[in-house]
Design an enzyme around this catalytic site. Structure first.
Site, mmCIF file in Angstrom:
data_model
loop_
_atom_site.group_PDB
_atom_site.id
_atom_site.type_symbol
_atom_site.label_atom_id
_atom_site.label_comp_id
_atom_site.label_asym_id
_atom_site.label_seq_id
_atom_site.Cartn_x
_atom_site.Cartn_y
_atom_site.Cartn_z
ATOM 1 N N LYS A 193 85.680 -15.190 78.874
ATOM 2 C CA LYS A 193 85.995 -14.228 79.932
ATOM 3 C C LYS A 193 85.778 -14.870 81.298
ATOM 4 O O LYS A 193 84.643 -15.152 81.687
ATOM 5 C CB LYS A 193 85.107 -12.986 79.827
ATOM 6 C CG LYS A 193 85.645 -11.867 80.721
ATOM 7 C CD LYS A 193 84.631 -10.795 81.047
ATOM 8 C CE LYS A 193 83.766 -11.169 82.218
ATOM 9 N NZ LYS A 193 84.467 -11.326 83.500
ATOM 10 N N GLY A 245 76.241 -17.657 85.603
ATOM 11 C CA GLY A 245 76.381 -16.632 86.635
ATOM 12 C C GLY A 245 75.029 -16.301 87.226
ATOM 13 O O GLY A 245 74.123 -17.138 87.248
ATOM 14 N N SER A 246 74.892 -15.081 87.696
ATOM 15 C CA SER A 246 73.671 -14.717 88.418
ATOM 16 C C SER A 246 72.500 -14.520 87.458
ATOM 17 O O SER A 246 72.678 -14.181 86.285
ATOM 18 C CB SER A 246 73.906 -13.426 89.203
ATOM 19 O OG SER A 246 74.202 -12.382 88.312
ATOM 20 N N THR A 247 71.304 -14.714 87.981
ATOM 21 C CA THR A 247 70.101 -14.550 87.161
ATOM 22 C C THR A 247 69.974 -13.100 86.695
ATOM 23 O O THR A 247 69.557 -12.845 85.564
ATOM 24 C CB THR A 247 68.863 -15.006 87.957
ATOM 25 O OG1 THR A 247 69.017 -16.409 88.230
ATOM 26 C CG2 THR A 247 67.575 -14.805 87.189
ATOM 27 N N GLU A 248 70.386 -12.148 87.529
ATOM 28 C CA GLU A 248 70.269 -10.733 87.158
ATOM 29 C C GLU A 248 71.081 -10.448 85.890
ATOM 30 O O GLU A 248 70.599 -9.833 84.953
ATOM 31 C CB GLU A 248 70.772 -9.818 88.283
ATOM 32 C CG GLU A 248 69.896 -9.761 89.503
ATOM 33 C CD GLU A 248 69.789 -11.107 90.230
ATOM 34 O OE1 GLU A 248 70.790 -11.855 90.266
ATOM 35 O OE2 GLU A 248 68.696 -11.416 90.720
ATOM 36 N N GLY A 250 72.225 -12.682 83.785
ATOM 37 C CA GLY A 250 71.662 -13.503 82.710
ATOM 38 C C GLY A 250 70.499 -12.785 82.037
ATOM 39 O O GLY A 250 70.355 -12.774 80.813
ATOM 40 N N GLU A 267 73.113 -20.428 82.174
ATOM 41 C CA GLU A 267 73.071 -21.313 83.342
ATOM 42 C C GLU A 267 73.129 -20.396 84.548
ATOM 43 O O GLU A 267 74.155 -19.769 84.808
ATOM 44 C CB GLU A 267 74.252 -22.281 83.285
ATOM 45 C CG GLU A 267 74.041 -23.518 84.124
ATOM 46 C CD GLU A 267 74.653 -23.387 85.499
ATOM 47 O OE1 GLU A 267 73.924 -22.895 86.402
ATOM 48 O OE2 GLU A 267 75.813 -23.736 85.664
ATOM 49 N N CYS A 301 75.958 -23.289 92.255
ATOM 50 C CA CYS A 301 74.651 -22.897 91.715
ATOM 51 C C CYS A 301 73.582 -23.936 92.030
ATOM 52 O O CYS A 301 72.425 -23.605 92.210
ATOM 53 C CB CYS A 301 74.739 -22.642 90.226
ATOM 54 S SG CYS A 301 75.567 -23.947 89.338
ATOM 55 N N GLU A 398 68.895 -16.938 96.609
ATOM 56 C CA GLU A 398 70.137 -17.715 96.568
ATOM 57 C C GLU A 398 71.162 -17.021 97.474
ATOM 58 O O GLU A 398 71.543 -15.880 97.229
ATOM 59 C CB GLU A 398 70.638 -17.743 95.128
ATOM 60 C CG GLU A 398 71.869 -18.578 94.910
ATOM 61 C CD GLU A 398 72.289 -18.650 93.448
ATOM 62 O OE1 GLU A 398 72.274 -17.611 92.758
ATOM 63 O OE2 GLU A 398 72.652 -19.750 92.998
HETATM 64 P P1 NAI Z 1 77.789 -12.248 88.128
HETATM 65 O O1 NAI Z 1 76.653 -12.865 87.413
HETATM 66 O O2 NAI Z 1 77.844 -10.775 88.241
HETATM 67 O O3 NAI Z 1 79.155 -12.694 87.414
HETATM 68 C C1 NAI Z 1 79.298 -13.785 86.549
HETATM 69 C C2 NAI Z 1 80.132 -13.387 85.349
HETATM 70 O O4 NAI Z 1 79.446 -12.409 84.572
HETATM 71 C C3 NAI Z 1 81.472 -12.742 85.687
HETATM 72 O O5 NAI Z 1 82.428 -13.179 84.756
HETATM 73 C C4 NAI Z 1 81.199 -11.264 85.510
HETATM 74 O O6 NAI Z 1 82.340 -10.517 85.229
HETATM 75 C C5 NAI Z 1 80.267 -11.271 84.336
HETATM 76 N N1 NAI Z 1 79.390 -10.105 84.225
HETATM 77 C C6 NAI Z 1 78.956 -9.257 85.210
HETATM 78 N N2 NAI Z 1 78.148 -8.310 84.687
HETATM 79 C C7 NAI Z 1 78.066 -8.576 83.362
HETATM 80 C C8 NAI Z 1 77.357 -7.952 82.288
HETATM 81 N N3 NAI Z 1 76.563 -6.912 82.489
HETATM 82 N N4 NAI Z 1 77.473 -8.481 81.068
HETATM 83 C C9 NAI Z 1 78.242 -9.564 80.852
HETATM 84 N N5 NAI Z 1 78.942 -10.171 81.822
HETATM 85 C C10 NAI Z 1 78.848 -9.699 83.073
HETATM 86 O O7 NAI Z 1 77.895 -12.900 89.533
HETATM 87 P P2 NAI Z 1 78.634 -12.297 90.809
HETATM 88 O O8 NAI Z 1 78.443 -10.838 90.926
HETATM 89 O O9 NAI Z 1 80.026 -12.736 90.725
HETATM 90 O O10 NAI Z 1 77.854 -12.995 91.986
HETATM 91 C C11 NAI Z 1 76.645 -12.419 92.474
HETATM 92 C C12 NAI Z 1 75.681 -13.498 92.858
HETATM 93 O O11 NAI Z 1 75.335 -14.257 91.722
HETATM 94 C C13 NAI Z 1 76.218 -14.533 93.833
HETATM 95 O O12 NAI Z 1 76.077 -14.125 95.138
HETATM 96 C C14 NAI Z 1 75.373 -15.717 93.523
HETATM 97 O O13 NAI Z 1 74.161 -15.631 94.219
HETATM 98 C C15 NAI Z 1 75.119 -15.593 92.056
HETATM 99 N N6 NAI Z 1 76.026 -16.420 91.253
HETATM 100 C C16 NAI Z 1 75.536 -17.566 90.727
HETATM 101 C C17 NAI Z 1 76.361 -18.388 90.012
HETATM 102 C C18 NAI Z 1 75.863 -19.639 89.431
HETATM 103 O O14 NAI Z 1 76.646 -20.446 88.965
HETATM 104 N N7 NAI Z 1 74.583 -19.859 89.403
HETATM 105 C C19 NAI Z 1 77.763 -18.094 89.815
HETATM 106 C C20 NAI Z 1 78.177 -16.834 90.372
HETATM 107 C C21 NAI Z 1 77.312 -16.065 91.064
#
Ligand code: NAI
Length: 805
Positions: A193, A245-248, A250, A267, A301, A398
Site C-alpha cells: 500500500k 512511516g511515523s512512529t505513532e 508504527g 522503520e 526519516c 521530527e
Molecule cells: P503516516 O505514518 O501516517 O503514513 C505512512 C503510511 O502509513 C501511509 O501509507 C499511510 O496511509 C499509512 N497509515 C496511516 N495510518 C495507518 C494505520 N492506522 N494503519 C496502517 N497504515 C496506516 O505518516 P504521515 O501522516 O504521512 O506523516 C506524518 C508524519 O510522520 C510526518 O510529518 C513525519 O514526521 C512522519 N513520517 C516519517 C516517515 C519516515 O520515513 N520516518 C515517513 C512519513 C512520515
C-alpha cells in the site's frame, strides 16, 4: 536578455524545465483514473470510492485513485496467497531472473518514473532522476543476486508467505523497491500500500510487473489512506507486516499485530544528529548539511536535522551555512536547476509552519535566506535555528521539513550525550578529519546507520533501520533478508491459548502426575530462602513476600521472593548501569567469563543434578543429562561470543561500509518454565554472550535452579549487574518489563496470552520483542542453539567510511 559574458559574470540561472509530456500521456492512457492492481490487472474498488492525487508544486489534479476497502484488501491478499506457493516453487534462479527483469524494465522507463515521481511528490527532478530511480534499479539487481543465492546462504529457510507492506510518501518508488525486492527474492508475495499522496509510481510499477512477465498475484498494489493500511494490518491472511512511516502509526501497528504471530518490521521516524568536530573540513560540512536536511525538502526519516557543532567552530560554521543557504533555489519540481522542491501536501506544510512557530515561541533564533520563496504551490524555505535548548520541541520532535537546528558541545563525551538525547536512533553523521575520533564516536551513538564525513548515502548492499523508537528490523544487505524468511527456530502462526504449552520436556512430563503450584505467604526467615539477585548482590524482595517452592514429593524445598515493580526497577537500573562496560569488554573476555561459568557448573554437576531430581522428580540419569546439556550450552554461547562477526558491505562508492553487530542493551528474558536449568541458562546466555545485560525471570515453578546459579556467577567473574534475577509471578513481572521504557529488548517463553501482552506493552518504547506464542521449544534440540538467538540479541549498525587521498 543578458549577454554570454554577463551571464558568466553573475552566474544567474534560467529555468531548465523537464518535459512532463510522456508522464501526462501515461496518465491519460488510463483516463487519469486508477483502480487497485490486483492479480495482475487493474480493478475498480468495491465499493467505488476515489480520491485525487495532486501535484504539490502546482495544485494540479493528476489522477483519481481508488480508496481500498476491507473487501479490496481481502481480494489482494487472496491473490497474493494464491500466487505464493508457485512463486517460491519456481526456485531461486527463476526468481533471480524475474527480479533482474524488473530492474531492467525500471531502467528502460527510468525517465518516465522520475518525472511521474517528481510530479506526484514535488521532489526535484534532479533527485528523482539521479538518486531515487537508480537506487530502485540497484535494489532489484542486488536482490536478484540474493534470490539466486538463497538456498546456499539461508539453508533451510522458507519464505514468510504473504507480506503486507505499507510505505510513506517521501520516497514512494524507492520505499517500494526496498520492500518488494527482498520479499520477492526470498519467495514471498506482497500486497503493497503506497501512501495516499503518492500512489502513481507504484501503479506504474504494477503495470511494469505485468510487462516484465511477473506471474499474476506476486505483486499487488492496493491504494488508499490509513484505513486501507489498518485493514491490511488486520487481515488474517497476512503473515508479515513491513511498515515505514511515523512512529505513532508504527506503534499502533505494533499493538494491532500483538499476539497475532505476524512478523513485523518497522522503520520509523528520526531526529538524527549531525556532529561536527573542530577538525572537520568545514566546506565539506556545509555541503553535507545541504544533503542532510535540504535533500528531499528535509522530508527524510534519517535527515540530519540536529547539527551539533563543537563550540570553537560553531560561529564560523553558521556564517558559512548562511552564505550557502543564500544560494539555494526553491521551486517547481520539474525545473532541473532547483535544489528544493515542493512540500508533499498542505497538511505537511502546516505541520512545518506550526513547529517553526513553536521554535520561535520557545526562544530559539530563526534564520532564513533573504530571497523570497515561491508562494503559489506548497513551498518552504531552508531554515536554520540557533540558540536552541536541547529539550526544546524543535530539538526533539521530527519536523520532516527543510528546518535544521544547531546546538553546540565542548567535548567528545558531551557530543555523544547530546547525540543520544533523543527517543529515536535511526542515523547519525560524524564529521572529523581524525579517523580515530570518528571511529571512537560511531559505536557510541545509538543509531542504525552512522555516516562518517558523508550523509544520506544508501545502497542495497547495506542494511538500513533503527534503534530505539526508530523501529526494528533492517532493509537492505543480508541482514535485511532475515525479515523475509522463517527459520526452524522461530515460533510463528497465530496465538495459541495457554493450554497450548506442550508438556514435552523431561521435568514437565515427570511432574505432570503431581502438579505443584506455588502459594504466597508471608516471609518466614528460612536459611534456604534465596533472595533476588540484582547488581551482583542478593536483594530482599520489596514486597516482603515469598512463595513456597515444593519439591517433587510435595514437601517444602525452599522459599523464593515474590518480586514486584520496584524490584524490576532496581534490576533494570543495575542492568542499564553495567551494560556499556559489558558491551565494551572484549569479546574474548566475555567468552572467557562464560567458559569459566561452564567449568564451574561442570564442577558442581552432581549437586545441580540432585536438585533437579529432588525438585522435579526426574530420574537421576535424566537429571544428569540436563546438567550435561546445560554445560555444553554454556560452552556454545561462550564459543559464539567472539565469533558473531559483522561484515564489510560492498557498497558501490569509494568507502568501506562496516556492518557491526551491536548488543540491544538491557534485555528482559522471561525464561521457559521447564527445563528449569537448561532453559534458564539457554535463554539468558546468548543475550549475555554478545554484550547485553539481562533481567531474567526464571521458571515460576522451579526458580531454585536459577537462584542456585548466583554463586556460579559470582565465582565465574560475571560482573555484577550483567545477569539479574527476579523471582516471582512470571507473567506479572513480564508485563512490568514489557512496559518498562528502560528495557531495550525482550524475550518471552510462556503462554500465548502472555506473548500477546508482551508484544502489546512493548509498543510503549517500541522495544524489540521475541516471543513464542505459547509454543514450546525443545531446549535439548540443536535448534535451541541456533544463530537465531544471536540475531535476536543484536542489531546491525552500518558505519560508512569514505576514503580517497
Ligand atoms: P503516516 O505514518 O501516517 O503514513 C505512512 C503510511 O502509513 C501511509 O501509507 C499511510 O496511509 C499509512 N497509515 C496511516 N495510518 C495507518 C494505520 N492506522 N494503519 C496502517 N497504515 C496506516 O505518516 P504521515 O501522516 O504521512 O506523516 C506524518 C508524519 O510522520 C510526518 O510529518 C513525519 O514526521 C512522519 N513520517 C516519517 C516517515 C519516515 O520515513 N520516518 C515517513 C512519513 C512520515
Amino acid at each position: 536578455m543578458p549577454s554570454i559574458p554577463e551571464l558568466f559574470e553573475d552566474m544567474s540561472w534560467g529555468p531548465a524545465p523537464e518535459a512532463p509530456g510522456r508522464a501526462n500521456a501515461w496518465l491519460d492512457s488510463h483516463a487519469r483514473k486508477f483502480g487497485h492492481f490486483i492479480g495482475g490487472r487493474f480493478r475498480a474498488p468495491a465499493p467505488e470510492e476515489w480520491f485525487d492525487s495532486t501535484n504539490p508544486a502546482s495544485g494540479e489534479r493528476l489522477a483519481s485513485i481508488a480508496q481500498g476497502s476491507a473487501a479490496d484488501v481481502d481480494a489482494a491478499v487472496r491473490a497474493a496467497r494464491g500466487a505464493q506457493p508457485a512463486w517460491f516453487a519456481l526456485g531461486g534462479h527463476a526468481r533471480a531472473r524475474h527480479l533482474y527483469s524488473l530492474a531492467r524494465h525500471v531502467q528502460k522507463q527510468s525517465r518516465l518514473f522520475a518525472v511521474l515521481e517528481s510530479l506526484d511528490n514535488g521532489k526535484p527532478i534532479r533527485e528523482s532522476r539521479d538518486i531515487d530511480i537508480p537506487l530502485v534499479a540497484r535494489h532489484f539487481y542486488h536482490h536478484a543476486g540474493w534470490a539466486q543465492l538463497m538456498e546456499h546462504e539461508f539453508p533451510g529457510a522458507v519464505p514468510v508467505g504473504v507480506v503486507g507492506q505499507i510505505i510513506p510518501w517521501n520516497f514512494p518508488l524507492l520505499m517500494l523497491a526496498w520492500k518488494i525486492a527482498p520479499a520477492l527474492a526470498m519467495g514471498n508475495t506482497v500486497v503493497l500500500k503506497p501512501a495516499e499522496f503518492t500512489s502513481l509510481t507504484a501503479l506504474l510499477f504494477g503495470e511494469i510487473c505485468r510487462e516484465a512477465g511477473l506471474p499474476d498475484g506476486v505483486v499487488n498494489i492496493l491504494t488508499g489512506d490509513g484505513r486501507t493500511g489498518a485493514a491490511l494490518v488486520a487481515h488474517a491472511g497476512v503473515d508479515k507486516i513491513a511498515f515505514t512511516g511515523s512512529t505513532e502509526v508504527g506503534r499502533a501497528i505494533r499493538v494491532a499485530t500483538a499476539g497475532s504471530g505476524k512478523k513485523l518490521s518497522l522503520e520509523l521516524g528520526g531526529k538524527s544528529p549531525f556532529v561536527v568536530f573542530d577538525d572537520a573540513d568545514l566546506d565539506s560540512v556545509v555541503e553535507g548539511v545541504v544533503d542532510a536536511i535540504w535533500f528531499n525538502q528535509g522530508q527524510v526519516c534519517c535527515a540530519g536535522s540536529r547539527i551539533l557543532a563543537q563550540e570553537s567552530i560553531a560561529e564560523k560554521l553558521v556564517t558559512r551555512l548562511k552564505a550557502r543557504m543564500e544560494t539555494l533555489r526553491v521551486g517547481d519540481s520539474l525545473d532541473k536547476a532547483v535544489d528544493i522542491g515542493a512540500i508533499v501536501a498542505p497538511v505537511q506544510l502546516e505541520r512545518i509552519e506550526s513547529l517553526v512557530a513553536k521554535g520561535r515561541e520557545e526562544g530559539a533564533t530563526l534564520w532564513q535566506p533573504s530571497w523570497s520563496c515561491p508562494t503559489d504551490g506548497l513551498f518552504y524555505p531552508p531554515s536554520l535555528f540557533t540558540d536552541v535548548h536541547p529539550a526544546a520541541t524543535i530539538a526533539q520532535v521530527e519536523i520532516f521539513g527543510p528546518v535544521v537546528v544547531l546546538m553546540t558541545f565542548r567535548t567528545p563525551d558531551e557530543a555523544v550525550e547530546l547525540a543520544n538525547n533523543t527517543r529515536y536512533g535511526l542515523a547519525a553523521s560524524i564529521w572529523s578529519e581524525n579517523i580515530n575520533l570518528a571511529l571512537d564516536i560511531a559505536p557510541r551513538v545509538k543509531a542504525g546507520t552512522v555516516w562518517i564525513n558523508c550523509t544520506n548515502v544508501f545502497d542495497a548492499a547495506s542494511g538500513f533501520g533503527g534503534y530505539r523508537e526508530s523501529g526494528f528490523g533492517r532493509e537492505g544487505g543480508k541482514e535485511g533478508l532475515w525479515e523475509y524468511v522463517k527459520t526452524g527456530g522461530r515460533a510463528d502462526g497465530p496465538t495459541g491459548s495457554d493450554d497450548d504449552i506442550a508438556p514435552d520436556t523431561t521435568a514437565e512430563r515427570l511432574t505432570a502426575r503431581r502438579p505443584v503450584s506455588p502459594s504466597a505467604r508471608p516471609v518466614v526467615e528460612v536459611d534456604r530462602t534465596p533472595k533476588l539477585y540484582i547488581g551482583g548482590k542478593q536483594a530482599r524482595p520489596d514486597s516482603g513476600y515469598s512463595m513456597t517452592i515444593l519439591d517433587a514429593r510435595g514437601g517444602e524445598a525452599g522459599l523464593v521472593g515474590i518480586g514486584n515493580r520496584k524490584d524490576i526497577r532496581n534490576a533494570v537500573e543495575a542492568a542499564q548501569k553495567s551494560q556499556p562496560g559489558w558491551a565494551q569488554a572484549t569479546a574474548h573476555l566475555r567468552a572467557q567469563v562464560l567458559y569459566y561459568l561452564g567449568e564451574n557448573l561442570s564442577a558442581r554437576a552432581g549437586e545441580f543434578a540432585e536438585r533437579i531430581r529432588s525438585l522435579a522428580g526426574a530420574p537421576p540419569e535424566m537429571a544428569a543429562a540436563e546438567v550435561e546439556a546445560a554445560v555444553s550450552r554454556v560452552f556454545t554461547w561462550a564459543a559464539w561470543a567472539d565469533k558473531w562477526e559483522g561484515a564489510v558491505h560492498l557498497t558501490p562508492f569509494r568507502n568501506v561500509t562496516l556492518a557491526m553487530k551491536e548488543p540491544i542493551g538491557a534485555m528482559a528474558v522471561v525464561c521457559p518454565e521447564t527445563p528449569a536449568l537448561l532453559g534458564f541458562l539457554g535463554a539468558v546466555l546468548p543475550a549475555v554472550a554478545v554484550g547485553n545485560t539481562v533481567i531474567a525471570i526464571p521458571s515460576e515453578r522451579w526458580p531454585l535452579l536459577a537462584t542456585d546459579c548466583y554463586q556460579l556467577f559470582d565465582t565465574s567473574d560475571v560482573p555484577g549487574g550483567v545477569i539479574n534475577i527476579v523471582t516471582g509471578k512470571r507473567d506479572e513481572l513480564a508485563g512490568v518489563l514489557a512496559a518498562h521504557d528502560d528495557v531495550d529488548g525482550m524475550w518471552y517463553w510462556g503462554s500465548g496470552d502472555g506473548s500477546a501482552a508482551v508484544e502489546k506493552l512493548s509498543a510503549g518504547n517500541m522495544k524489540r520483542s521475541w516471543v513464542n506464542y505459547g509454543k514450546d521449544r525443545d531446549w535439548h534440540a540443536a535448534a535451541a542453539e541456533s544463530e537465531e538467538f544471536l540475531r535476536e540479541a543484536t542489531q546491525v549498525k552500518n558505519i560508512w567510511i569514505p576514503y580517497g587521498a
